[in-house]
Design a protein around this motif. Sequence first.
Motif, PDB file in Angstrom:
ATOM      1  N   ASN A 195       0.879  -1.216  -0.030  1.00 20.43           N
ATOM      2  CA  ASN A 195      -0.179   0.008  -0.135  1.00 20.43           C
ATOM      3  C   ASN A 195       0.794   1.335   0.094  1.00 20.43           C
ATOM      4  OD1 ASN A 195      -2.322  -1.577  -0.052  1.00 20.43           O
ATOM      5  ND2 ASN A 195      -2.654  -1.263   2.313  1.00 20.43           N
ATOM      6  N   GLU A 196       1.815   1.043   0.846  1.00 19.04           N
ATOM      7  CA  GLU A 196       2.814   2.442   0.858  1.00 19.04           C
ATOM      8  C   GLU A 196       3.431   2.874  -0.625  1.00 19.04           C
ATOM      9  OE1 GLU A 196       3.591   4.656   3.157  1.00 19.04           O
ATOM     10  OE2 GLU A 196       1.825   3.962   3.946  1.00 19.04           O
ATOM     11  N   ARG A 197       3.611   1.482  -1.331  1.00 19.02           N
ATOM     12  CA  ARG A 197       4.290   1.850  -2.625  1.00 19.02           C
ATOM     13  C   ARG A 197       3.338   2.516  -3.551  1.00 19.02           C
ATOM     14  NH1 ARG A 197       8.242  -3.489  -3.632  1.00 19.02           N
ATOM     15  NH2 ARG A 197       9.021  -3.865  -1.575  1.00 19.02           N
ATOM     16  N   MET A 198       2.180   1.925  -3.442  1.00 22.21           N
ATOM     17  CA  MET A 198       1.093   2.633  -4.481  1.00 22.21           C
ATOM     18  C   MET A 198       0.507   3.710  -3.955  1.00 22.21           C
ATOM     19  SD  MET A 198       0.713   0.432  -6.752  1.00 22.21           S
ATOM     20  CE  MET A 198      -0.674   1.031  -7.443  1.00 22.21           C
ATOM     21  N   ARG A 199       0.616   4.199  -2.683  1.00 21.41           N
ATOM     22  CA  ARG A 199       0.180   5.598  -1.994  1.00 21.41           C
ATOM     23  C   ARG A 199       0.543   6.717  -2.840  1.00 21.41           C
ATOM     24  NH1 ARG A 199      -2.142   5.672   2.947  1.00 21.41           N
ATOM     25  NH2 ARG A 199      -0.890   3.700   3.422  1.00 21.41           N
TER      26      ARG A 199
END
Length: 242
Positions: free
Chosen positions: A127-131
């Motif tokens: 999720n952090e990479r996509m955020r």
Amino acid sequence: MSELGIENKNQKLIVISQSCDIAHHSIEDEPEVEIIICSEIESLNAMMTNSQNPRVLNLEAIKLDPNSGATPLYLELKAKNKRSISKDKFIDQLPDETIKLDDHNSRILCQWLASRYNRLALPSEFNERMRTMRNFKKLLKKTNNFISALYISVEPNREIESHETYTVNLLALTNVNSSETPEAVKKLINQMATHMEENNIDTNTIIRSEKETSVATIKALKKYNFDHFSFRDTKNPTPPEV
């Protein structure tokens, strides 16, 4: 309607209990009716349609008027506004015959209610990479009339180190009314794939219509919800439950 939780004229009440449960002969077995309070809104938010966000849903209802005919009525539902009320309070209420949900939006409502319990939980690292994806909301808004849902599988479906790689299968499911893939859908998927590759996520993307997609394919994937895109605070990567 105040006893049912309606506080102003812009609020509506949708009964979400199944009709057989409402009509069940035993008040002891089925003593209550489930409802959800919703509000009229001016327009749909693309991030909140098609049960993409498990906490908030925007729906298009139909408003029937004897003079102007059928016109769209936009509603916003929030999961926190679900209620269970006694059938004693419900039994004397009559439905508003001027407002309807068509079959398509009724299915979306059911899917949204179910997603509260069966949605995909992705690793925080993923999720952090996509955020940080730019223009995601803008791109998604342009596809609102074409995409039924995005489905995804992530391997490994666990936390990994920042230098390690996720592998993703991403399916964009276009609705049955789309005879060909709109450019807006291609642009969204291409930019998602580019962002993933730039963030150490190997990606396989497919755009396919509902008519061309098997049940087995859907079962192999999970619907991709977008609530994590609304939370930018890196100190709190997981959005709070409502």
